[in-house]
Design a protein around this motif. Structure first.
Motif, PDB file in Angstrom:
ATOM      1  N   LYS A   1     -14.722 -10.019 -24.291  1.00  0.00           N
ATOM      2  CA  LYS A   1     -14.531 -10.540 -22.908  1.00  0.00           C
ATOM      3  C   LYS A   1     -13.688  -9.996 -21.778  1.00  0.00           C
ATOM      4  CE  LYS A   1     -15.234 -14.845 -25.815  1.00  0.00           C
ATOM      5  NZ  LYS A   1     -14.451 -15.923 -26.364  1.00  0.00           N
ATOM      6  N   SER A   2     -12.690  -9.200 -22.324  1.00  0.00           N
ATOM      7  CA  SER A   2     -11.742  -8.606 -21.482  1.00  0.00           C
ATOM      8  C   SER A   2     -12.641  -7.516 -20.696  1.00  0.00           C
ATOM      9  CB  SER A   2     -10.517  -8.110 -22.135  1.00  0.00           C
ATOM     10  OG  SER A   2      -9.873  -7.299 -21.004  1.00  0.00           O
ATOM     11  N   ILE A   3     -13.583  -6.794 -21.421  1.00  0.00           N
ATOM     12  CA  ILE A   3     -14.388  -5.578 -20.977  1.00  0.00           C
ATOM     13  C   ILE A   3     -15.370  -6.354 -19.940  1.00  0.00           C
ATOM     14  CG2 ILE A   3     -16.148  -3.967 -21.335  1.00  0.00           C
ATOM     15  CD1 ILE A   3     -14.531  -3.364 -24.216  1.00  0.00           C
ATOM     16  N   GLN A   4     -16.013  -7.454 -20.440  1.00  0.00           N
ATOM     17  CA  GLN A   4     -16.940  -7.917 -19.538  1.00  0.00           C
ATOM     18  C   GLN A   4     -16.347  -8.388 -18.148  1.00  0.00           C
ATOM     19  OE1 GLN A   4     -18.833 -10.740 -22.093  1.00  0.00           O
ATOM     20  NE2 GLN A   4     -20.351  -9.136 -22.934  1.00  0.00           N
ATOM     21  N   LYS A   5     -15.189  -8.891 -18.215  1.00  0.00           N
ATOM     22  CA  LYS A   5     -14.491  -9.165 -16.954  1.00  0.00           C
ATOM     23  C   LYS A   5     -14.288  -8.096 -15.936  1.00  0.00           C
ATOM     24  CE  LYS A   5     -11.721 -13.178 -18.654  1.00  0.00           C
ATOM     25  NZ  LYS A   5     -10.560 -13.571 -18.835  1.00  0.00           N
ATOM     26  N   LYS A   6     -14.245  -6.891 -16.153  1.00  0.00           N
ATOM     27  CA  LYS A   6     -14.155  -5.771 -15.367  1.00  0.00           C
ATOM     28  C   LYS A   6     -15.133  -5.440 -14.667  1.00  0.00           C
ATOM     29  CE  LYS A   6     -10.256  -4.073 -18.039  1.00  0.00           C
ATOM     30  NZ  LYS A   6      -9.732  -2.965 -18.812  1.00  0.00           N
TER      31      LYS A   6
END
Length: 74
Positions: free
Chosen positions: A69-74
């Protein structure tokens, strides 16, 4: 300069990462590295990777999905 990365087919990624994540296009594999210690590795169809090591598989999955989820926010 950005490089175009083609999407890996689902059949190919499932050979190395047979467990499908709750998150679309992400797949996991689970390995017991020593007695009671597990490593979970995840990859998406673009080759991005996450991993975690520990003793509680459910917690490892949650940790990896939070990283995704953190990767997808970037």
């Amino acid at each position: 300069m950005k490089k175009y990365i083609s999407k890996i087919s689902e059949d190919i990624i499932k050979k190395d990462f047979p467990i499908q994540s709750k998150i679309n296009d992400w797949y996991f594999k689970l390995t017991e590295t020593s007695n009671g210690v597990f490593e979970i590795e995840g990859s998406d169809r673009y080759g991005r990777k996450v991993s975690s090591t520990g003793t509680y598989v459910d917690e490892l999955v949650i940790e990896c999905e939070n990283n995704i989820k953190s990767i997808q926010k970037k």
